[in-house]
Enzyme design. Structure first.
Site, PDB file in Angstrom:
ATOM      1  N   GLY A  11       0.809  -1.207   0.000  1.00 34.91           N
ATOM      2  CA  GLY A  11       0.000   0.000   0.000  1.00 34.91           C
ATOM      3  C   GLY A  11       0.838   1.250   0.000  1.00 34.91           C
ATOM      4  O   GLY A  11       1.581   1.494   0.933  1.00 34.91           O
ATOM      5  N   CYS A  12       0.713   2.033  -1.056  1.00 32.38           N
ATOM      6  CA  CYS A  12       1.487   3.271  -1.165  1.00 32.38           C
ATOM      7  C   CYS A  12       0.651   4.246  -1.983  1.00 32.38           C
ATOM      8  O   CYS A  12       0.181   3.890  -3.064  1.00 32.38           O
ATOM      9  CB  CYS A  12       2.823   2.987  -1.852  1.00 32.38           C
ATOM     10  SG  CYS A  12       3.952   4.375  -1.892  1.00 32.38           S
ATOM     11  N   ASP A  13       0.442   5.434  -1.450  1.00 33.90           N
ATOM     12  CA  ASP A  13      -0.437   6.393  -2.106  1.00 33.90           C
ATOM     13  C   ASP A  13       0.118   7.804  -1.932  1.00 33.90           C
ATOM     14  O   ASP A  13       0.700   8.128  -0.899  1.00 33.90           O
ATOM     15  CB  ASP A  13      -1.838   6.349  -1.487  1.00 33.90           C
ATOM     16  CG  ASP A  13      -2.373   4.932  -1.384  1.00 33.90           C
ATOM     17  OD1 ASP A  13      -2.982   4.462  -2.348  1.00 33.90           O
ATOM     18  OD2 ASP A  13      -2.161   4.299  -0.330  1.00 33.90           O
TER      19      ASP A  13
END
Length: 266
Positions: A11-13
């Site tokens: 998860g990377c945003d």
């Protein structure tokens, strides 16, 4: 492109928000990081600096020519590499990157990392547009590649970037040395771990269609050139799903746009 290590969070945003999503004419930039477990990041401050002609700069894996002057930066630097996950400079330019996986084969074990390109854009770009030009020029000249995790040569990827200043933001997405970019001046903008730009890009690298054709990814002469569909390793179905992180983030930003209440206190 290789998959994430088993111990890496998935998860990377990165997002930027402009009026009317924000109130009081704020521009807000944010990013979370999904680096491998146990890896450290430090918040580092680097002053503006001048260099003599002919000076060389040692990035994580390769050496490139240094510019004569750099801007002051504050970055979230991964301890073992020269580059950073995100940061900002004295001119108000903010940049964050995302890992993306494409059909373009890995070119070299010794090239610029996406994190190197983030820091280079911050050190050399006075505006978001100028920082994007810095990144794309370096990408085309030196390429991107190399292990993105310490001691794990299989952990490699290409990159997307969100580059923002007080007036505009650019989503820059890459596949090898090729790229497309889309400009935004209002509302919320976000990227996650996948290509999002389809046919509606504002700028692109020279020869990108011919390059896609040479790999058998695009039929020459076609009226449609969908960057994400052409280059995404796993296709675009999951990315466009309403359940994807990118879609959920976009929906959240749209809800804030209705109220205009997104602020630094949110």
């Amino acid at each position: 492109m290789k998959n994430l290590p088993l111990k890496a969070p998935l998860g990377c945003d990165t997002f930027a928000a402009y009026p009317p999503t924000t109130r009081k004419n704020l521009v807000i930039f944010g990013k979370n990081s999904d680096r491998p477990q146990g890896e450290k990041q430090s918040v580092m401050k680097y002053p503006a600096k001048s260099y003599g002609k002919g000076t060389k700069l040692k990035c994580t894996y390769i050496e490139i020519p240094q510019v004569e002057a750099t801007y002051a930066t504050i970055i979230s630097q991964i301890d073992w590499m020269w580059g950073c996950e995100h940061g900002f400079n004295e001119c108000g330019v903010c940049i964050g990157n995302e890992a993306v996986w494409t059909k373009v084969p890995e070119e070299s074990e010794s090239a610029l990392l996406g994190m190197d390109l983030v820091r280079l854009g911050l050190e050399r770009g006075k505006t978001s547009r100028e920082a994007m030009t810095v990144i794309t020029n370096l990408l085309e000249e030196f390429g991107q590649g190399g292990a993105c995790a310490e001691g794990d040569p299989s952990f490699t990827y290409h990159n997307s970037f969100l580059i923002a200043d007080f007036k505009e933001a650019w989503i820059l997405e890459t596949a090898g040395r090729h790229w497309v970019a889309k400009r935004h001046t209002s509302g919320g903008i976000n990227i996650s771990n996948g290509l999002t730009i389809r046919e509606d890009f504002d700028m692109a690298s020279n020869g990108i269609k011919d390059y896609a054709g040479s790999l058998g990814l695009w039929e020459k002469g076609s009226d449609v050139f969908d960057f994400a569909a052409v280059f995404s390793e796993g296709g675009v179905e999951d990315l466009s799903s309403s359940c994807s992180r990118q879609s959920c983030g976009a929906n959240m930003l749209r809800e804030y746009e209705k109220s205009g209440k997104f602020s630094k206190m949110t």
